[in-house]
Design a protein around this motif. Structure first.
Motif, PDB file in Angstrom:
ATOM      1  N   HIS A 111      -0.926   8.069   8.284  1.00  0.00           N
ATOM      2  CA  HIS A 111      -0.320   6.748   8.091  1.00  0.00           C
ATOM      3  C   HIS A 111      -1.465   5.766   7.925  1.00  0.00           C
ATOM      4  O   HIS A 111      -2.271   5.574   8.835  1.00  0.00           O
ATOM      5  N   LEU A 112      -1.559   5.192   6.732  1.00  0.00           N
ATOM      6  CA  LEU A 112      -2.688   4.339   6.371  1.00  0.00           C
ATOM      7  C   LEU A 112      -2.253   2.884   6.311  1.00  0.00           C
ATOM      8  O   LEU A 112      -1.084   2.587   6.095  1.00  0.00           O
ATOM      9  N   ASP A 113      -3.225   1.991   6.485  1.00  0.00           N
ATOM     10  CA  ASP A 113      -2.945   0.568   6.341  1.00  0.00           C
ATOM     11  C   ASP A 113      -4.133  -0.116   5.688  1.00  0.00           C
ATOM     12  O   ASP A 113      -5.167   0.502   5.443  1.00  0.00           O
ATOM     13  N   ALA A 114      -3.984  -1.388   5.391  1.00  0.00           N
ATOM     14  CA  ALA A 114      -5.009  -2.151   4.680  1.00  0.00           C
ATOM     15  C   ALA A 114      -6.337  -2.137   5.416  1.00  0.00           C
ATOM     16  O   ALA A 114      -7.400  -2.056   4.789  1.00  0.00           O
ATOM     17  N   GLU A 115      -6.284  -2.192   6.721  1.00  0.00           N
ATOM     18  CA  GLU A 115      -7.511  -2.327   7.511  1.00  0.00           C
ATOM     19  C   GLU A 115      -8.461  -1.144   7.384  1.00  0.00           C
ATOM     20  O   GLU A 115      -9.650  -1.312   7.170  1.00  0.00           O
ATOM     21  N   GLY A 116      -7.986   0.068   7.500  1.00  0.00           N
ATOM     22  CA  GLY A 116      -8.878   1.220   7.490  1.00  0.00           C
ATOM     23  C   GLY A 116      -8.862   2.035   6.213  1.00  0.00           C
ATOM     24  O   GLY A 116      -9.477   3.098   6.145  1.00  0.00           O
ATOM     25  N   PHE A 117      -8.164   1.558   5.183  1.00  0.00           N
ATOM     26  CA  PHE A 117      -7.963   2.339   3.969  1.00  0.00           C
ATOM     27  C   PHE A 117      -9.279   2.698   3.281  1.00  0.00           C
ATOM     28  O   PHE A 117      -9.500   3.853   2.920  1.00  0.00           O
ATOM     29  N   GLY A 118     -10.157   1.709   3.069  1.00  0.00           N
ATOM     30  CA  GLY A 118     -11.413   1.957   2.353  1.00  0.00           C
ATOM     31  C   GLY A 118     -12.261   3.006   3.022  1.00  0.00           C
ATOM     32  O   GLY A 118     -12.751   3.940   2.387  1.00  0.00           O
ATOM     33  N   GLU A 119     -12.443   2.864   4.326  1.00  0.00           N
ATOM     34  CA  GLU A 119     -13.264   3.808   5.079  1.00  0.00           C
ATOM     35  C   GLU A 119     -12.642   5.202   5.102  1.00  0.00           C
ATOM     36  O   GLU A 119     -13.334   6.200   4.951  1.00  0.00           O
TER      37      GLU A 119
ATOM     38  N   GLU B  20       6.035  -2.430   3.110  1.00  0.00           N
ATOM     39  CA  GLU B  20       6.956  -3.364   3.742  1.00  0.00           C
ATOM     40  C   GLU B  20       6.297  -4.074   4.927  1.00  0.00           C
ATOM     41  O   GLU B  20       6.686  -5.183   5.291  1.00  0.00           O
ATOM     42  N   GLU B  21       5.309  -3.428   5.520  1.00  0.00           N
ATOM     43  CA  GLU B  21       4.589  -4.046   6.639  1.00  0.00           C
ATOM     44  C   GLU B  21       3.875  -5.296   6.138  1.00  0.00           C
ATOM     45  O   GLU B  21       3.143  -5.233   5.139  1.00  0.00           O
ATOM     46  N   PRO B  22       4.067  -6.438   6.807  1.00  0.00           N
ATOM     47  CA  PRO B  22       3.440  -7.687   6.344  1.00  0.00           C
ATOM     48  C   PRO B  22       1.921  -7.581   6.150  1.00  0.00           C
ATOM     49  O   PRO B  22       1.380  -8.142   5.201  1.00  0.00           O
ATOM     50  N   SER B  23       1.249  -6.842   7.011  1.00  0.00           N
ATOM     51  CA  SER B  23      -0.207  -6.723   6.899  1.00  0.00           C
ATOM     52  C   SER B  23      -0.638  -5.904   5.681  1.00  0.00           C
ATOM     53  O   SER B  23      -1.805  -5.932   5.297  1.00  0.00           O
ATOM     54  N   ASN B  24       0.292  -5.176   5.062  1.00  0.00           N
ATOM     55  CA  ASN B  24      -0.034  -4.363   3.889  1.00  0.00           C
ATOM     56  C   ASN B  24       0.458  -4.972   2.575  1.00  0.00           C
ATOM     57  O   ASN B  24       0.137  -4.457   1.506  1.00  0.00           O
ATOM     58  N   GLY B  25       1.245  -6.038   2.623  1.00  0.00           N
ATOM     59  CA  GLY B  25       1.866  -6.603   1.423  1.00  0.00           C
ATOM     60  C   GLY B  25       0.875  -6.957   0.328  1.00  0.00           C
ATOM     61  O   GLY B  25       0.961  -6.470  -0.805  1.00  0.00           O
ATOM     62  N   ALA B  26      -0.081  -7.828   0.631  1.00  0.00           N
ATOM     63  CA  ALA B  26      -1.068  -8.246  -0.370  1.00  0.00           C
ATOM     64  C   ALA B  26      -1.951  -7.067  -0.776  1.00  0.00           C
ATOM     65  O   ALA B  26      -2.322  -6.928  -1.946  1.00  0.00           O
TER      66      ALA B  26
END
Length: 184
Positions: free
Chosen positions: A97-105, A155-161
């Protein structure tokens, strides 16, 4: 048409009663409180429709409308799908389960693995559940290979942009999309 087929579905439920893998239920999509469930969450487009769901793993399978709706055939399909899913759920841990914060790494900087990532506009819609089921199938097929698999919930607000601006996902609502990256 639906009332005429009800005895047939009761017979299917009887055949599945002894199974520990499948529980049978029914939803009346014409009831006001159920219309959203049928349209938004399950994408029911014809009556009667037969679906298999797993809430824990977010999977969905739709009984092929062209197939026989004989009780024994439906029961056989349900049990075979449940067996497949039980096998797939053993590889579910391989899907990150990935999110904007750790995606690049985690994905872009990974020199050891290529990555296939599902960008999903939520986890509950029918197309989202179907895509997630297919991601589990892909995980089982690629087990042991240097390929990472992940899912981003747009759908998670932190992932929208992050989903829209960095990965080209359209405005909500949007269908699920798979993107892939080579190693490193």
């Amino acid at each position: 048409a639906c009332k005429a087929s009800m005895p047939q579905f009761h017979s299917t439920a009887e055949r599945l009663k002894e199974s520990d893998d499948v529980e049978v239920g029914a939803i009346n999509c014409e009831r006001p409180g159920n219309k959203q469930i049928c349209s938004d969450w399950l994408s029911v487009d014809a009556y009667p429709s037969l679906l298999l769901l797993n809430r824990r793993h977010g999977t969905l399978a739709r009984y092929p409308s062209a197939e026989s709706k004989a009780a024994e055939e439906v029961a056989r399909w349900a049990l075979a799908t449940a067996r497949e899913w039980r096998s797939l759920f053993t590889t579910a841990a391989n899907v990150a389960h990935l999110d904007a914060e750790g995606f690049g790494e985690r994905v872009l900087d990974d020199a050891r693995r290529a990555w296939v990532v599902l960008f999903s506009d939520g986890l509950a819609c029918a197309p989202c559940r179907t895509a997630r089921t297919n991601l589990l199938r892909l995980s089982a097929s690629l087990a042991g290979l240097p390929v990472g698999l992940g899912i981003v919930d747009c759908e998670e607000p932190s992932n929208g942009a992050f989903c829209r601006e960095e990965h080209g996902m359209p405005e909500r609502p949007h269908g699920p999309a798979f993107l892939a990256w080579p190693r490193g």
